[in-house]
Motif scaffolding. Structure first.
Motif, mmCIF file in Angstrom:
data_model
loop_
_atom_site.group_PDB
_atom_site.id
_atom_site.type_symbol
_atom_site.label_atom_id
_atom_site.label_comp_id
_atom_site.label_asym_id
_atom_site.label_seq_id
_atom_site.Cartn_x
_atom_site.Cartn_y
_atom_site.Cartn_z
ATOM 1 N N TRP A 115 67.139 58.701 -0.593
ATOM 2 C CA TRP A 115 68.576 58.624 -0.366
ATOM 3 C C TRP A 115 69.183 60.002 -0.127
ATOM 4 C CZ3 TRP A 115 71.240 54.789 1.294
ATOM 5 C CH2 TRP A 115 70.792 53.491 1.069
ATOM 6 N N ALA A 116 68.549 61.036 -0.647
ATOM 7 C CA ALA A 116 69.050 62.386 -0.375
ATOM 8 C C ALA A 116 68.945 62.717 1.111
ATOM 9 C CB ALA A 116 68.267 63.414 -1.197
ATOM 10 N N GLY A 117 67.969 62.128 1.783
ATOM 11 C CA GLY A 117 67.797 62.384 3.221
ATOM 12 C C GLY A 117 67.935 61.133 4.047
ATOM 13 N N ALA A 118 68.698 60.158 3.563
ATOM 14 C CA ALA A 118 68.762 58.848 4.214
ATOM 15 C C ALA A 118 69.326 58.906 5.624
ATOM 16 C CB ALA A 118 69.598 57.886 3.366
ATOM 17 N N SER A 119 70.096 59.934 5.938
ATOM 18 C CA SER A 119 70.692 60.029 7.271
ATOM 19 C C SER A 119 69.634 60.154 8.362
ATOM 20 C CB SER A 119 71.655 61.223 7.341
ATOM 21 O OG SER A 119 72.267 61.314 8.605
ATOM 22 N N VAL A 120 68.449 60.663 8.013
ATOM 23 C CA VAL A 120 67.375 60.777 9.005
ATOM 24 C C VAL A 120 66.338 59.675 8.842
ATOM 25 C CG1 VAL A 120 67.661 63.229 9.434
ATOM 26 C CG2 VAL A 120 66.200 62.504 7.549
ATOM 27 N N GLY A 121 66.662 58.661 8.040
ATOM 28 C CA GLY A 121 65.806 57.490 7.977
ATOM 29 C C GLY A 121 64.918 57.415 6.754
ATOM 30 N N ARG A 122 64.226 56.275 6.657
ATOM 31 C CA ARG A 122 63.325 56.023 5.527
ATOM 32 C C ARG A 122 61.886 55.862 5.996
ATOM 33 N NH1 ARG A 122 66.730 51.551 2.001
ATOM 34 N NH2 ARG A 122 68.807 52.325 2.533
ATOM 35 N N SER A 123 61.575 56.502 7.087
ATOM 36 C CA SER A 123 60.202 56.527 7.584
ATOM 37 C C SER A 123 60.060 57.796 8.427
ATOM 38 C CB SER A 123 59.896 55.275 8.421
ATOM 39 O OG SER A 123 60.722 55.222 9.567
ATOM 40 N N GLY A 124 58.910 57.970 9.032
ATOM 41 C CA GLY A 124 58.711 59.133 9.897
ATOM 42 C C GLY A 124 58.702 60.445 9.148
ATOM 43 N N LEU A 125 59.291 61.462 9.762
ATOM 44 C CA LEU A 125 59.248 62.815 9.201
ATOM 45 C C LEU A 125 59.833 62.861 7.796
ATOM 46 C CD1 LEU A 125 59.943 66.130 11.008
ATOM 47 C CD2 LEU A 125 61.144 65.650 8.883
ATOM 48 N N ALA A 126 60.897 62.100 7.537
ATOM 49 C CA ALA A 126 61.559 62.148 6.234
ATOM 50 C C ALA A 126 60.615 61.732 5.115
ATOM 51 C CB ALA A 126 62.797 61.263 6.248
ATOM 52 N N THR A 127 59.942 60.598 5.281
ATOM 53 C CA THR A 127 59.059 60.134 4.219
ATOM 54 C C THR A 127 57.772 60.955 4.165
ATOM 55 O OG1 THR A 127 58.328 58.399 5.747
ATOM 56 C CG2 THR A 127 59.912 57.784 4.058
ATOM 57 N N GLN A 128 57.345 61.497 5.290
ATOM 58 C CA GLN A 128 56.158 62.351 5.262
ATOM 59 C C GLN A 128 56.431 63.639 4.493
ATOM 60 O OE1 GLN A 128 53.856 62.531 9.054
ATOM 61 N NE2 GLN A 128 55.246 60.935 9.757
ATOM 62 N N ALA A 129 57.643 64.161 4.578
ATOM 63 C CA ALA A 129 57.995 65.333 3.777
ATOM 64 C C ALA A 129 58.063 64.964 2.302
ATOM 65 C CB ALA A 129 59.330 65.905 4.243
ATOM 66 N N MET A 130 58.661 63.803 1.996
ATOM 67 C CA MET A 130 58.756 63.333 0.612
ATOM 68 C C MET A 130 57.391 63.094 -0.011
ATOM 69 S SD MET A 130 61.765 60.521 0.881
ATOM 70 C CE MET A 130 61.006 59.691 -0.507
ATOM 71 N N ALA A 131 56.421 62.733 0.808
ATOM 72 C CA ALA A 131 55.099 62.392 0.295
ATOM 73 C C ALA A 131 54.497 63.522 -0.527
ATOM 74 C CB ALA A 131 54.174 62.039 1.461
ATOM 75 N N ALA A 132 54.703 64.755 -0.101
ATOM 76 C CA ALA A 132 54.121 65.881 -0.834
ATOM 77 C C ALA A 132 54.638 65.912 -2.271
ATOM 78 C CB ALA A 132 54.436 67.186 -0.112
ATOM 79 N N PHE A 133 55.936 65.621 -2.474
ATOM 80 C CA PHE A 133 56.499 65.599 -3.822
ATOM 81 C C PHE A 133 55.933 64.421 -4.624
ATOM 82 C CE2 PHE A 133 60.181 67.463 -1.361
ATOM 83 C CZ PHE A 133 59.943 68.772 -1.763
ATOM 84 N N ASP A 134 55.883 63.257 -3.992
ATOM 85 C CA ASP A 134 55.395 62.065 -4.672
ATOM 86 C C ASP A 134 53.954 62.252 -5.129
ATOM 87 O OD1 ASP A 134 55.983 58.992 -5.118
ATOM 88 O OD2 ASP A 134 53.972 59.124 -4.241
ATOM 89 N N ILE A 135 53.126 62.797 -4.264
ATOM 90 C CA ILE A 135 51.717 63.024 -4.596
ATOM 91 C C ILE A 135 51.605 64.047 -5.724
ATOM 92 C CG2 ILE A 135 49.537 63.949 -3.707
ATOM 93 C CD1 ILE A 135 50.418 62.725 -0.948
ATOM 94 N N ALA A 136 52.425 65.091 -5.696
ATOM 95 C CA ALA A 136 52.399 66.098 -6.763
ATOM 96 C C ALA A 136 52.785 65.477 -8.103
ATOM 97 C CB ALA A 136 53.342 67.245 -6.419
ATOM 98 N N LEU A 137 53.760 64.570 -8.100
ATOM 99 C CA LEU A 137 54.184 63.934 -9.347
ATOM 100 C C LEU A 137 53.080 63.037 -9.913
ATOM 101 C CD1 LEU A 137 57.856 63.070 -8.359
ATOM 102 C CD2 LEU A 137 57.131 64.746 -10.091
ATOM 103 N N TRP A 138 52.390 62.314 -9.050
ATOM 104 C CA TRP A 138 51.269 61.500 -9.523
ATOM 105 C C TRP A 138 50.128 62.386 -10.034
ATOM 106 C CZ3 TRP A 138 50.711 56.515 -10.645
ATOM 107 C CH2 TRP A 138 51.656 55.606 -10.147
ATOM 108 N N ASP A 139 49.886 63.504 -9.363
ATOM 109 C CA ASP A 139 48.873 64.450 -9.819
ATOM 110 C C ASP A 139 49.213 64.941 -11.224
ATOM 111 O OD1 ASP A 139 46.586 66.207 -9.497
ATOM 112 O OD2 ASP A 139 47.995 67.843 -9.112
#
Length: 393
Positions: A115-139
């Motif tokens: 939602w912080a970056g919802a203006s650029v969508g919920r897929s594509g580049l936006a979610t690929q950037a978010m993925a790094a944070f999500d993976i780090a949190l699971w790690d």
């Protein structure tokens, strides 16, 4: 030119109010952009059909998250050809939203970031950037538990079948491909995938025939990288039946779910796709239509582990098989947590980025015993880094 900055964020802005179950807080987030150069340019069908240029490097987004309790999590996303600087820019903009948060609240933090970056969508580049944070949190979460990620999620197996892709590109003449196949089999790999989808399908068939002749009954897959239209895929798919393939990958455009469904229903050879999709919702369409036999999500592309697990749950209901794309260091954990048959893709490209190595024997890749994902950035990864920014509370 290397760029390094440290900025401060309000540690409690928008954070969950502390409760008795809040055991830790995120104190620092560091994002970095690095470019991994390939030893030589490589080409698949997208290059030979004029849609893309040869691949010469891979851009990586690294997210390193630290907590007040002294834990550290590492996450990775990536982009081939264009997109790396865009991933980094978006990650920098939203990273401050994590400061002061409980790192264990991963699903809620995924929603906060999207939602912080919802203006650029919920897929594509936006979610690929978010993925790094999500993976780090699971790690980090798995490290807190002292468990490998697969064991934290709940492993169904301690090793996963693995196949090699990096030796079968169309930029390599068939003689080299055959040499690479022999080397892979000698290293303990359990399957070989080669690229097809050239402008002349008969050339593809000659390459497949040569490789099958060398391999005998050894597992073989082919990957057309979305370069066939429906008539070509239907015709070539029928011809390929004779080679007893494990699967035909991306025979059609990645978003042609209906075409994949028709092809999968027509062929005995399994159909595989999904690597180019960048959300759980896009995978749902493939799953809903029974469009593939092997679903191939890529955790960094779909938004991280949180979204990947949703795809696994949907695919499990259809008894689909799983073959995650790329990033074997992470995907061996996720594939091990899948109850049905699964494969992981072996690429030696990423090895210089990490200090650790994966064990492969008897056609299978072992889940590492190290806590978390079990990887740490190498000095070489740091040397390839061109920009970094740290956000602290």
């Amino acid at each position: 030119m290397f760029e390094q900055r440290v900025i401060s964020a309000n540690p409690m802005q928008g954070s969950l109010a502390a409760g008795v179950a809040t055991l830790d807080r995120i104190s620092k987030v560091t994002v970095s952009l690095a470019f991994l150069p390939l030893k030589r340019p490589i080409s698949d069908a997208k290059v030979l059909t004029g849609r893309q240029k040869p691949l010469t490097e891979v851009a990586f987004l690294f997210a390193e998250i630290e907590s007040e309790g002294g834990l550290h999590g590492l996450g990775v996303s990536y982009s081939k050809r264009a997109g790396g600087p865009g991933l980094y820019a978006h990650a920098k903009e939203i990273a401050g939203n994590l400061i002061g948060e409980d790192p264990s609240d991963i699903a809620r933090l995924w929603t906060k970031l999207v939602w912080a970056g919802a203006s650029v969508g919920r897929s594509g580049l936006a979610t690929q950037a978010m993925a790094a944070f999500d993976i780090a949190l699971w790690d980090m979460k798995a490290k807190r538990a002292g468990l490998p990620l697969a064991k934290l999620i709940g492993a169904h197996k301690d090793s996963v079948r693995c196949y090699n892709t990096s030796g079968g590109f169309l930029s390599s003449p068939i003689e080299e491909v055959l040499e690479n196949c022999q080397a892979s089999m000698g290293s303990g790999i359990g399957g070989i995938k080669i690229k097809v989808g050239q402008p002349d399908p008969m050339e593809d068939l000659r390459r497949v025939e040569a490789v099958r002749g060398l391999l005998g009954d050894f597992p073989l897959m082919v990957d057309a990288n979305q370069q066939w239209d429906r008539p070509t895929a239907f015709r070539i798919g029928r011809i390929l039946e004779q080679f007893n393939l494990v699967w035909i990958e991306e025979p059609l455009d990645a978003y042609d779910a209906e075409g994949h469904a028709k092809l999968a229903a027509m062929l005995d050879t399994p159909v595989a796709s999904g690597e180019m999709l960048s959300s759980a919702g896009e995978h749902l369409e493939l799953i809903r239509l029974d469009a593939v036999d092997f679903i191939q999500p890529d955790a960094p592309r779909v938004g991280g582990i949180t979204q990947f697990l949703k795809i696994m749950t949907m695919a499990e209901q259809k008894h689909m098989k799983l073959a995650p794309h790329f990033f074997m260091e992470l995907h061996v954990h996720l594939a091990a947590a899948y109850p049905h048959d699964s494969w992981v893709e072996h690429f030696d490209w990423l090895e210089p980025l990490f200090n650790e190595r994966l064990d492969i024997a008897d056609g299978r890749m072992a889940v590492p015993a190290r806590p978390g994902i079990g990887i740490s950035l190498s000095d070489q990864a740091r040397a390839w880094t061109v920009a970094t920014e740290a956000i602290a509370g």
